[in-house]
Design an enzyme around this catalytic site. Sequence first.
Site, PDB file in Angstrom:
ATOM      1  N   HIS A   1       4.255 -52.229  46.313  1.00 13.76           N
ATOM      2  CA  HIS A   1       4.218 -51.589  47.634  1.00 13.76           C
ATOM      3  C   HIS A   1       5.049 -50.315  47.749  1.00 13.76           C
ATOM      4  O   HIS A   1       4.736 -49.456  48.561  1.00 13.76           O
ATOM      5  CB  HIS A   1       4.599 -52.580  48.752  1.00 13.76           C
ATOM      6  CG  HIS A   1       6.066 -52.804  48.942  1.00 13.76           C
ATOM      7  ND1 HIS A   1       6.757 -53.778  48.283  1.00 13.76           N
ATOM      8  CD2 HIS A   1       6.975 -52.169  49.720  1.00 13.76           C
ATOM      9  CE1 HIS A   1       8.026 -53.733  48.657  1.00 13.76           C
ATOM     10  NE2 HIS A   1       8.188 -52.777  49.524  1.00 13.76           N
TER      11      HIS A   1
ATOM     12  N   GLU B   1       5.114 -44.213  47.008  1.00  9.72           N
ATOM     13  CA  GLU B   1       6.081 -43.398  47.740  1.00  9.72           C
ATOM     14  C   GLU B   1       7.307 -43.051  46.889  1.00  9.72           C
ATOM     15  O   GLU B   1       7.815 -41.950  46.949  1.00  9.72           O
ATOM     16  CB  GLU B   1       6.501 -44.141  49.017  1.00  9.72           C
ATOM     17  CG  GLU B   1       7.399 -43.351  49.940  1.00  9.72           C
ATOM     18  CD  GLU B   1       6.689 -42.197  50.665  1.00  9.72           C
ATOM     19  OE1 GLU B   1       5.459 -42.068  50.523  1.00  9.72           O
ATOM     20  OE2 GLU B   1       7.385 -41.422  51.346  1.00  9.72           O
ATOM     21  N   ASP B   2       7.766 -44.004  46.103  1.00 10.40           N
ATOM     22  CA  ASP B   2       9.074 -43.829  45.458  1.00 10.40           C
ATOM     23  C   ASP B   2       9.038 -43.571  43.951  1.00 10.40           C
ATOM     24  O   ASP B   2      10.086 -43.356  43.345  1.00 10.40           O
ATOM     25  CB  ASP B   2       9.954 -45.074  45.691  1.00 10.40           C
ATOM     26  CG  ASP B   2      10.267 -45.283  47.169  1.00 10.40           C
ATOM     27  OD1 ASP B   2      10.116 -44.318  47.931  1.00 10.40           O
ATOM     28  OD2 ASP B   2      10.642 -46.400  47.542  1.00 10.40           O
TER      29      ASP B   2
HETATM   30 MN    MN Z   1       9.945 -51.823  50.430  1.00  9.30          MN
END
Ligand code: MN
Length: 763
Positions: free
Chosen positions: A108, A112-113
């Site tokens: 998840h 984004e990361d």
């Molecule tokens: Mn998270």
Amino acid sequence: MAYRRRSSIQMQAATETVAVAPASSAAERPVKPRTRMMRQYDLVERVRSYNPDTNEDLLNRAYVYAMKAHGTQTRASGDPYFSHPLEVAAILTNLKLDDATIVAALLHDTIEDTEATRAEIDHVFGHEIGALVEGLTKLKRLELVSREAKQAENLRKLLLAIADDVRVLLIKLADRLHNMRTMEFMPPASRRRIAEETLDIYAPLAGRMGMQEMREELEDLSFFVLDPEAYAVVKQRLDSLAERNRNLIGEIETQLSKNLQKNGITARVFGRRKQPFSIWTKMERKSVGFEQLSDIYGFRVILDDVGACYRALGIVHTTWPVVPGRFKDYISTPKQNDYRSIHTTVIGPGKQRVELQIRTEEMNQIAEFGIAAHAFYKDGAGSPHERLKHESNAFAWLRHTIGILSESSNPEEFLEHTKLELFHDQVFCFTPKGKLIALPRNANVIDFAYAVHTGVGNSAVGCKINGKFAPLSSELQNGDEVEVLTSKAQSAPPSAWEALARTGKARAAIRRATRDAVRDQYAGLGRRIVDRLFARAKIEYADDKLKGALPRLARTSIEEVMASVGRGEIKASDVARAMYPDYKEERLVRYGAKKSLTAKLKTQNPPHPARATSVIPVRGINSDLPVKFAPNGGAVPGDRIVGIVTPGEGITIYPIQAPALKDFEEEPERWLDVRWDIDETMPQRFPARILVHNVNEPGSLAQIATVIAEHDGNIDNIHMSRQSPDFTELTIDLEVYDLKHLSAIIAQLRAKAVVAKVERVNG
Ligand code: MN
């Protein structure tokens, strides 16, 4: 059922062995962080325990992929970052969720990361999982936007509108839960902000989705952060009460079980107490002390089937006196969120009021785990088609529940309900200050501006969406941050906006503003005509005097008189006669006879400095005023212009260099100050005329037409006349955006070898 770390059974056990903390000691955190990081095989085991057909290879690949993607990243605690997605996945195994959800939970935070991309996840894990991870990425980006707690309800709707798969929401809640459980290493300020957001948005969302256990844990974790002292007080009181009533609870459990067993009913019976946060809010809401709360303890009686529930109820009611007014049968009439249970309160041993919840195992699962258990029990692990069906059922159920639960007693109830019915037809955007504006889908910035404030809409001249300049007609997306740029110079919106706006509010406001602006313009025009006439006739004009004459003009206000004059409904001389009954219309006095008026115009701007009150804005041919452009080469934006009034017909716009203006020199009262007021976001074409002298050679006309077309000019008409064997004169009517555009075309034409001369024609 490892999810319920603080389940009633476990809590009961804990209170029996742990001594009550002294009043001065710091509060114990609601949940102790896990001491050992979960392992790959732990996770696979957990999934296999409820789903023997799990795709272990898929789980293992996701585990390895996420671990590698997060690499050496660490959390605030110093733990490897990967421990976080792993724990999130573990929380979801307690909800018995499908492989795609568990895998998406592991992944998840990767888009984004980390270096991972949606395309890569699609490629490695398939589109379904890619879409789930993408959904979570969208929600995470949303968290960066500033928030106003007042709008929690709208923010929850925004979350739901963005997450178009219910599993995205479940993963999001598990993500938030794990972050709340492990937030002690965060700086205090962010801890507070996250806890407030959790209490405002995520805990109620979990509750509305029917996930009460999740809601309670989120609430207590937030409560602990936001008010540690109150938390400590309530927790200690609860613990000491549990200690004092330990035997009582055990006694009731035993008595109940025995009585049921005697009657051939097998039941699981366990005592349950309310959680600190709900006790605290109840104390605050009812302004009562801890002692006055009667329903701190509740018992659950879990049975095999519905018949057993009613038989158990009979036994309970014949064993202990019933407290009147507390019996509710949510089995025959389920709550709107599908909650089913029988509630009753009896006076048990030691004259203690005891609340009982009687339900089946399935009902208990649904009450505790909400939608996830609901879907699991409803359809089981059927065929892919079945699963798809239950997913859409579950989603419909979620939306239905949220819709109904959102019905509130506030004045906007009806509106709220309507909005929810059109739920996915909505789009939610933020102002730069974090205020959330809900609009219908397809709404654009014009609608947004009017939703913020009518004044903002009327004076909007541009906007930034997520920090980038964009046209006002841009369609908005969920989560957009919209900054509307306004200008005091714009008193009324372009009337063309009415067709662009999607919301009734914006359309009505635009129509009103346009109507007012048109009225003001006609009134300004009328006042100008009246002023001129009075000045010429050398009679005095005064508003007071006109006021007295209103009945004679059959008008109710000065504005109305002036607007009527502007529209040509009454003449300026009628106004003069109404004010001065013996006024006689005189022959026109020559004005500026010595010097040509047009010559004067060429040197000064504005041409008539008489009264600068109302300069009429010219917005183009589709203007609200009856505006025409002079025939034979009118004016284009950028030209200095003047308006010639024909009362009752309107205004004709001429460029000040137009020779035709000579015809009006003797009627100065017909001259009007006008200025361009063009909306650059909605380009419009204007007619212009040029005269081209070109060398007669094959293909010369084609060359000229090509130059005009290449430079985005529209040719309306070409008239050709041969001047000599060598030259042809072309009169070209074309449409251009403005003077700059026209000049550019003329310059390009002049650069052509076949062109001898180009000039603009004005009337
Ligand atoms: Mn998270």
